[in-house]
Design a protein around this motif. Structure first.
Motif, PDB file in Angstrom:
ATOM      1  N   MET A  17       0.836  -1.203   0.000  1.00 51.33           N
ATOM      2  CA  MET A  17       0.000   0.000   0.000  1.00 51.33           C
ATOM      3  C   MET A  17       0.873   1.257   0.000  1.00 51.33           C
ATOM      4  SD  MET A  17      -2.830   1.221   2.817  1.00 51.33           S
ATOM      5  CE  MET A  17      -1.575   1.454   4.082  1.00 51.33           C
ATOM      6  N   ASN A  18       0.597   2.167  -0.919  1.00 54.72           N
ATOM      7  CA  ASN A  18       1.333   3.425  -0.956  1.00 54.72           C
ATOM      8  C   ASN A  18       0.850   4.367   0.134  1.00 54.72           C
ATOM      9  OD1 ASN A  18       2.991   2.783  -3.080  1.00 54.72           O
ATOM     10  ND2 ASN A  18       1.659   3.682  -4.632  1.00 54.72           N
ATOM     11  N   ILE A  19       1.784   5.127   0.682  1.00 62.74           N
ATOM     12  CA  ILE A  19       1.479   6.113   1.708  1.00 62.74           C
ATOM     13  C   ILE A  19       1.608   7.501   1.090  1.00 62.74           C
ATOM     14  CG2 ILE A  19       2.221   7.099   3.904  1.00 62.74           C
ATOM     15  CD1 ILE A  19       3.397   4.279   4.533  1.00 62.74           C
ATOM     16  N   ASN A  20       0.564   8.295   1.196  1.00 65.47           N
ATOM     17  CA  ASN A  20       0.627   9.674   0.725  1.00 65.47           C
ATOM     18  C   ASN A  20       1.342  10.527   1.764  1.00 65.47           C
ATOM     19  OD1 ASN A  20      -0.863   9.588  -1.797  1.00 65.47           O
ATOM     20  ND2 ASN A  20      -2.673   9.153  -0.566  1.00 65.47           N
ATOM     21  N   ILE A  21       2.414  11.189   1.335  1.00 61.70           N
ATOM     22  CA  ILE A  21       3.136  12.056   2.262  1.00 61.70           C
ATOM     23  C   ILE A  21       3.295  13.437   1.636  1.00 61.70           C
ATOM     24  CG2 ILE A  21       5.350  11.114   1.456  1.00 61.70           C
ATOM     25  CD1 ILE A  21       6.416  11.738   4.320  1.00 61.70           C
ATOM     26  N   TYR A  22       2.853  14.438   2.368  1.00 61.86           N
ATOM     27  CA  TYR A  22       2.852  15.817   1.884  1.00 61.86           C
ATOM     28  C   TYR A  22       4.074  16.556   2.429  1.00 61.86           C
ATOM     29  CZ  TYR A  22      -2.009  14.931   0.585  1.00 61.86           C
ATOM     30  OH  TYR A  22      -3.155  14.418   0.027  1.00 61.86           O
ATOM     31  N   LEU A  23       4.884  17.093   1.531  1.00 61.99           N
ATOM     32  CA  LEU A  23       6.035  17.894   1.924  1.00 61.99           C
ATOM     33  C   LEU A  23       5.582  19.341   2.076  1.00 61.99           C
ATOM     34  CD1 LEU A  23       9.123  18.077   2.401  1.00 61.99           C
ATOM     35  CD2 LEU A  23       9.359  18.560  -0.036  1.00 61.99           C
ATOM     36  N   VAL A  24       5.570  19.833   3.302  1.00 57.46           N
ATOM     37  CA  VAL A  24       5.126  21.199   3.578  1.00 57.46           C
ATOM     38  C   VAL A  24       6.319  22.015   4.062  1.00 57.46           C
ATOM     39  CG1 VAL A  24       3.550  22.667   4.874  1.00 57.46           C
ATOM     40  CG2 VAL A  24       2.823  20.361   4.192  1.00 57.46           C
ATOM     41  N   SER A  25       6.756  22.947   3.228  1.00 52.87           N
ATOM     42  CA  SER A  25       7.869  23.823   3.599  1.00 52.87           C
ATOM     43  C   SER A  25       7.355  24.935   4.494  1.00 52.87           C
ATOM     44  CB  SER A  25       8.508  24.427   2.342  1.00 52.87           C
ATOM     45  OG  SER A  25       9.040  23.401   1.529  1.00 52.87           O
ATOM     46  N   THR A  26       8.115  25.237   5.531  1.00 49.05           N
ATOM     47  CA  THR A  26       7.647  26.195   6.514  1.00 49.05           C
ATOM     48  C   THR A  26       8.804  27.039   7.041  1.00 49.05           C
ATOM     49  OG1 THR A  26       6.432  26.395   8.608  1.00 49.05           O
ATOM     50  CG2 THR A  26       7.887  24.493   8.371  1.00 49.05           C
ATOM     51  N   VAL A  27       8.498  27.895   7.994  1.00 45.35           N
ATOM     52  CA  VAL A  27       9.507  28.628   8.766  1.00 45.35           C
ATOM     53  C   VAL A  27       9.198  28.360  10.231  1.00 45.35           C
ATOM     54  CG1 VAL A  27      10.023  30.444   7.100  1.00 45.35           C
ATOM     55  CG2 VAL A  27       8.091  30.713   8.639  1.00 45.35           C
ATOM     56  N   HIS A  28      10.148  28.611  11.096  1.00 44.11           N
ATOM     57  CA  HIS A  28       9.987  28.208  12.487  1.00 44.11           C
ATOM     58  C   HIS A  28       9.380  29.301  13.373  1.00 44.11           C
ATOM     59  CE1 HIS A  28      12.132  24.827  11.040  1.00 44.11           C
ATOM     60  NE2 HIS A  28      13.283  25.436  10.951  1.00 44.11           N
ATOM     61  N   ARG A  29       9.240  30.500  12.811  1.00 43.22           N
ATOM     62  CA  ARG A  29       8.593  31.599  13.532  1.00 43.22           C
ATOM     63  C   ARG A  29       7.588  32.280  12.610  1.00 43.22           C
ATOM     64  NH1 ARG A  29      13.639  34.636  16.665  1.00 43.22           N
ATOM     65  NH2 ARG A  29      14.310  32.824  17.909  1.00 43.22           N
ATOM     66  N   GLU A  30       6.536  32.806  13.190  1.00 39.07           N
ATOM     67  CA  GLU A  30       5.502  33.447  12.388  1.00 39.07           C
ATOM     68  C   GLU A  30       6.045  34.701  11.705  1.00 39.07           C
ATOM     69  OE1 GLU A  30       1.629  33.794  13.813  1.00 39.07           O
ATOM     70  OE2 GLU A  30       1.627  31.887  14.882  1.00 39.07           O
ATOM     71  N   LYS A  31       5.704  34.834  10.426  1.00 36.16           N
ATOM     72  CA  LYS A  31       6.119  35.995   9.634  1.00 36.16           C
ATOM     73  C   LYS A  31       4.965  36.403   8.737  1.00 36.16           C
ATOM     74  CE  LYS A  31      11.077  34.873   9.351  1.00 36.16           C
ATOM     75  NZ  LYS A  31      12.224  34.672   8.418  1.00 36.16           N
ATOM     76  N   GLY A  32       4.368  37.543   9.014  1.00 42.41           N
ATOM     77  CA  GLY A  32       3.299  38.048   8.154  1.00 42.41           C
ATOM     78  C   GLY A  32       2.180  37.035   7.975  1.00 42.41           C
ATOM     79  N   ASN A  33       1.932  36.645   6.709  1.00 43.62           N
ATOM     80  CA  ASN A  33       0.877  35.689   6.398  1.00 43.62           C
ATOM     81  C   ASN A  33       1.297  34.241   6.617  1.00 43.62           C
ATOM     82  OD1 ASN A  33      -1.310  37.386   5.582  1.00 43.62           O
ATOM     83  ND2 ASN A  33      -0.170  37.876   3.726  1.00 43.62           N
ATOM     84  N   CYS A  34       2.516  34.038   7.037  1.00 46.07           N
ATOM     85  CA  CYS A  34       2.972  32.687   7.370  1.00 46.07           C
ATOM     86  C   CYS A  34       2.762  32.493   8.871  1.00 46.07           C
ATOM     87  CB  CYS A  34       4.448  32.527   6.999  1.00 46.07           C
ATOM     88  SG  CYS A  34       5.008  30.819   7.025  1.00 46.07           S
ATOM     89  N   THR A  35       1.596  31.974   9.233  1.00 45.70           N
ATOM     90  CA  THR A  35       1.190  31.891  10.630  1.00 45.70           C
ATOM     91  C   THR A  35       0.880  30.448  11.031  1.00 45.70           C
ATOM     92  OG1 THR A  35      -1.156  32.162  10.110  1.00 45.70           O
ATOM     93  CG2 THR A  35       0.144  34.178  10.453  1.00 45.70           C
ATOM     94  N   SER A  36       0.844  30.213  12.334  1.00 43.95           N
ATOM     95  CA  SER A  36       0.491  28.888  12.836  1.00 43.95           C
ATOM     96  C   SER A  36      -0.972  28.563  12.503  1.00 43.95           C
ATOM     97  CB  SER A  36       0.719  28.804  14.340  1.00 43.95           C
ATOM     98  OG  SER A  36      -0.014  29.796  15.015  1.00 43.95           O
ATOM     99  N   GLU A  37      -1.821  29.587  12.453  1.00 40.71           N
ATOM    100  CA  GLU A  37      -3.224  29.378  12.100  1.00 40.71           C
ATOM    101  C   GLU A  37      -3.351  28.886  10.663  1.00 40.71           C
ATOM    102  OE1 GLU A  37      -7.285  29.067  12.326  1.00 40.71           O
ATOM    103  OE2 GLU A  37      -5.858  29.426  13.963  1.00 40.71           O
ATOM    104  N   ARG A  38      -2.573  29.484   9.761  1.00 40.03           N
ATOM    105  CA  ARG A  38      -2.608  29.053   8.358  1.00 40.03           C
ATOM    106  C   ARG A  38      -2.039  27.640   8.205  1.00 40.03           C
ATOM    107  NH1 ARG A  38      -4.561  27.462   4.142  1.00 40.03           N
ATOM    108  NH2 ARG A  38      -3.475  27.782   2.164  1.00 40.03           N
ATOM    109  N   LEU A  39      -0.987  27.339   8.958  1.00 37.51           N
ATOM    110  CA  LEU A  39      -0.430  25.982   8.899  1.00 37.51           C
ATOM    111  C   LEU A  39      -1.442  24.977   9.447  1.00 37.51           C
ATOM    112  CD1 LEU A  39       1.826  24.020   8.299  1.00 37.51           C
ATOM    113  CD2 LEU A  39       2.844  24.574  10.521  1.00 37.51           C
ATOM    114  N   PHE A  40      -2.135  25.349  10.511  1.00 44.58           N
ATOM    115  CA  PHE A  40      -3.187  24.480  11.040  1.00 44.58           C
ATOM    116  C   PHE A  40      -4.239  24.192   9.968  1.00 44.58           C
ATOM    117  CE2 PHE A  40      -7.625  24.804  12.500  1.00 44.58           C
ATOM    118  CZ  PHE A  40      -7.766  23.528  13.025  1.00 44.58           C
ATOM    119  N   GLU A  41      -4.643  25.221   9.218  1.00 37.51           N
ATOM    120  CA  GLU A  41      -5.651  25.040   8.173  1.00 37.51           C
ATOM    121  C   GLU A  41      -5.174  24.043   7.119  1.00 37.51           C
ATOM    122  OE1 GLU A  41      -6.328  28.947   6.715  1.00 37.51           O
ATOM    123  OE2 GLU A  41      -7.431  29.624   8.492  1.00 37.51           O
TER     124      GLU A  41
END
Length: 215
Positions: free
Chosen positions: A1-25
């Motif tokens: 069985m294949n496993i779907n794995i999503y590569l999500v590039s991020t930053v380690h601190r919130e910057k502008g529109n790059c927020t923990s809320e958006r990552l949660f979504e």
């Protein structure tokens, strides 16, 4: 069985529109069975104890746990560099930051992260900007003609390379020993190109990688 794995590039601190809320979504839309994260077990334990208060990824993961059941796996197990080496790297990049073309590329990266968040960090444009910074780093080092700085830079690149290899090995090891269908790999955007290239070279046939996640 294949496993779907999503590569999500991020930053380690919130910057502008790059927020923990958006990552949660993003995570909540995927609803992963497993979240692999570029962090150590110790850092995650420190977060749970309240010793770390600001982490984009941890904040998003904590909120996701309230809505969805999943396994969290800290996969950055490579030994941390010594304080002396980190100080040498900091000194070296202080010099590199004085290069106008490098600083312009860095500024562009920060501005795009603020404005476009994860859509930018997971784009080809982001890879191109990080490539520009990498080329300027090498150019500055070559012009310095300083053996000590050259060795520090080579060792720094080696640390990054070894960390990436170990993270992918830890993912593969987890896949071999656990059954699940969907996963996410949260990793800093600076690693995106290298991780993608290593995935292609050392392909795990059990994993079906998905790079289209921030739309």
């Amino acid at each position: 069985m294949n496993i779907n794995i999503y590569l999500v590039s991020t930053v380690h601190r919130e910057k502008g529109n790059c927020t923990s809320e958006r990552l949660f979504e993003i995570l909540n839309k995927i609803k992963p069975d497993v979240v692999f994260c570029e962090t150590s077990k110790q850092l995650f334990e420190d977060f749970k104890k309240g010793l770390i208060h600001s982490s984009l990824e941890f904040n998003a993961i904590e909120k996701l746990s309230k809505y969805h059941s999943f396994s969290f796996v800290a996969i950055d197990s490579f030994p941390a560099p010594s304080s002396i080496f980190r100080k040498q790297v900091e000194e070296l990049f202080g010099i590199i930051n004085q290069d106008e073309k490098f600083s312009n590329a860095l500024k562009k990266n920060n501005e795009n992260t603020h404005l476009f968040g994860f859509e930018y960090l997971n784009s080809d444009e982001s890879i191109q900007v990080f490539d520009e910074m990498s080329e300027r780093e090498k150019n500055v080092i070559s012009q310095l003609e300083n053996l000590e700085y050259t060795n520090v830079y080579k060792n720094w690149l080696s640390v990054i390379d070894n960390r990436e290899n170990e993270m992918l090995e830890n993912i593969n090891s987890y896949v071999k020993n656990n059954e699940f269908e969907t996963a996410v790999f949260l990793v800093g955007a600076a690693h995106r190109k290298a991780i993608f290239n290593k995935i292609k070279v050392n392909k795990n046939i059990q994993l079906k990688w998905n790079l289209e996640v921030a739309k």
